[in-house]
Design an enzyme around this catalytic site. Structure first.
Site, PDB file in Angstrom:
ATOM      1  N   CYS A 100      17.198  28.187 -20.492  1.00 17.59           N
ATOM      2  CA  CYS A 100      18.465  27.446 -20.547  1.00 17.59           C
ATOM      3  C   CYS A 100      19.295  27.713 -19.291  1.00 17.59           C
ATOM      4  O   CYS A 100      18.956  27.212 -18.227  1.00 17.59           O
ATOM      5  CB  CYS A 100      19.182  27.767 -21.845  1.00 17.59           C
ATOM      6  SG  CYS A 100      20.362  26.505 -22.297  1.00 17.59           S
TER       7      CYS A 100
ATOM      8  N   HIS B 143      15.776  27.603 -26.595  1.00 19.79           N
ATOM      9  CA  HIS B 143      15.875  29.062 -26.790  1.00 19.79           C
ATOM     10  C   HIS B 143      14.794  29.596 -27.728  1.00 19.79           C
ATOM     11  O   HIS B 143      15.033  29.707 -28.940  1.00 19.79           O
ATOM     12  CB  HIS B 143      17.241  29.402 -27.397  1.00 19.79           C
ATOM     13  CG  HIS B 143      18.371  29.261 -26.441  1.00 19.79           C
ATOM     14  ND1 HIS B 143      18.946  30.331 -25.782  1.00 19.79           N
ATOM     15  CD2 HIS B 143      19.035  28.165 -26.010  1.00 19.79           C
ATOM     16  CE1 HIS B 143      19.912  29.910 -24.998  1.00 19.79           C
ATOM     17  NE2 HIS B 143      20.001  28.591 -25.115  1.00 19.79           N
TER      18      HIS B 143
ATOM     19  N   GLU C  89      13.878  32.531 -28.220  1.00 21.47           N
ATOM     20  CA  GLU C  89      14.232  33.837 -28.802  1.00 21.47           C
ATOM     21  C   GLU C  89      14.980  33.696 -30.120  1.00 21.47           C
ATOM     22  O   GLU C  89      15.146  34.665 -30.849  1.00 21.47           O
ATOM     23  CB  GLU C  89      15.057  34.669 -27.800  1.00 21.47           C
ATOM     24  CG  GLU C  89      16.522  34.289 -27.643  1.00 21.47           C
ATOM     25  CD  GLU C  89      16.772  33.058 -26.780  1.00 21.47           C
ATOM     26  OE1 GLU C  89      15.799  32.394 -26.382  1.00 21.47           O
ATOM     27  OE2 GLU C  89      17.952  32.750 -26.508  1.00 21.47           O
TER      28      GLU C  89
HETATM   29  N1  GLN Z   1      25.378  24.989 -20.566  1.00 20.37           N
HETATM   30  C1  GLN Z   1      25.016  26.273 -20.037  1.00 20.37           C
HETATM   31  C2  GLN Z   1      25.050  26.259 -18.518  1.00 20.37           C
HETATM   32  O1  GLN Z   1      25.138  25.236 -17.935  1.00 20.37           O
HETATM   33  C3  GLN Z   1      23.636  26.687 -20.508  1.00 20.37           C
HETATM   34  C4  GLN Z   1      23.648  26.883 -22.002  1.00 20.37           C
HETATM   35  C5  GLN Z   1      22.702  27.939 -22.492  1.00 20.37           C
HETATM   36  O2  GLN Z   1      22.165  28.740 -21.737  1.00 20.37           O
HETATM   37  N2  GLN Z   1      22.544  27.981 -23.794  1.00 20.37           N
HETATM   38  O3  GLN Z   1      25.006  27.294 -17.921  1.00 20.37           O
END
Ligand code: GLN
Length: 199
Positions: free
Chosen positions: A84, A180, A182
Site C-alpha cells: 500500500c 493488505h 497482513e
Molecule cells: N493512502 C495512503 C497513502 O497514500 C496509503 C494507504 C495505506 O497504506 N493503507 O500513503
C-alpha cells in the site's frame, strides 16, 4: 533468514506478526525485526515497507538514513515488499500531486502509482481476487485508501488486477501490493515473499 519491517509509521506490528506466521507455515527458521535506523538493515535478507501514510514514511525514511540504505540493498538484489503506502514508496513515478509535492519515492520499481485511487466514497473494502502466483484459491484482498498501479514498464510482471487496475506486481526482487495481506489469516502473500528472500 532475517526479515526487517521498516517501522517508522503505519501497520508495523501486524506486518511483523504476519511474517512470523508465514515463516512458521513454510517451516522457515528466521527472525523478523522492527527496523527504524539504517544500521539495523545491514544483515537483512528481506525488507518490508508496510502500509501507512506514504508522505510520512517517505520523509522519515530520508530522516533516518533508511532511504539510502533500503535503496542500496534493493539495488544489490535484496528483496523488498512494499504494501500500500510501501508500494507507493517503491515506485519510480507517482501521480501529478505526488510528484508536484516532491514526496520522496525510492524510485526502484518501474511502475507509476496513483494514490487513493478508489476515492473517498470507498475508503476501505475487501474483495476476493485471483492471484495465480499465490495458488489456485482466490486471495482475500483488503484495500484501505489504496493506490493502484496505473502503468508498468520494462520487465514488471502484473500479478493481480481489480476492475482492470493493477493491484500487485513484481519486478525481480521487488514486490508491490496495493492491498493488505497482513490483515487476513491467509499467509500466502508473505510466504511468496519469503520464497523470494530464500533466493
Ligand atoms: N493512502 C495512503 C497513502 O497514500 C496509503 C494507504 C495505506 O497504506 N493503507 O500513503
Amino acid at each position: 533468514m532475517k526479515i526487517g519491517v521498516v517501522g517508522l509509521q503505519g501497520a508495523v506490528h501486524e506486518q511483523i506478526e504476519a511474517t512470523k506466521r508465514a515463516m512458521l507455515r513454510s517451516g522457515i527458521q528466521g527472525e523478523v525485526s522492527w527496523v527504524s535506523r539504517a544500521g539495523q538493515a545491514n544483515e537483512l535478507d528481506g525488507i518490508i515497507i508496510p502500509g501507512g501514510e506514504s508522505t510520512t514514511i517517505g520523509k522519515l525514511l530520508v530522516a533516518t538514513g533508511l532511504f539510502e540504505k533500503v535503496k542500496q540493498k534493493a539495488m544489490a538484489g535484496t528483496p523488498v515488499l512494499g504494501i500500500c503506502a510501501g508500494m507507493i514508496v517503491l515506485a519510480k513515478e507517482g501521480d501529478e500531486r505526488t510528484m508536484h509535492a516532491g514526496q520522496p519515492l525510492l524510485g526502484l520499481m518501474d511502475i507509476k502509482v496513483i494514490r487513493n485511487a478508489f476515492g473517498r466514497q470507498r475508503e476501505s473494502f475487501e474483495v476476493d481476487l485471483g492471484v495465480p502466483a499465490f495458488g489456485k484459491e482466490p486471495f482475500r484482498c483488503v484495500f484501505i485508501r489504496a493506490p493502484v498501479i496505473e502503468k508498468v514498464w520494462r520487465d514488471v510482471e502484473t500479478m493481480a488486477r481489480y476492475q482492470g487496475k493493477i493491484v500487485a506486481a513484481r519486478q525481480h526482487n521487488l514486490l508491490a501490493m496495493a492491498f493488505h495481506p497482513e490483515l487476513t489469516p491467509d499467509t500466502r502473500a508473505h510466504e511468496y515473499f519469503l520464497r523470494m528472500c530464500k533466493g
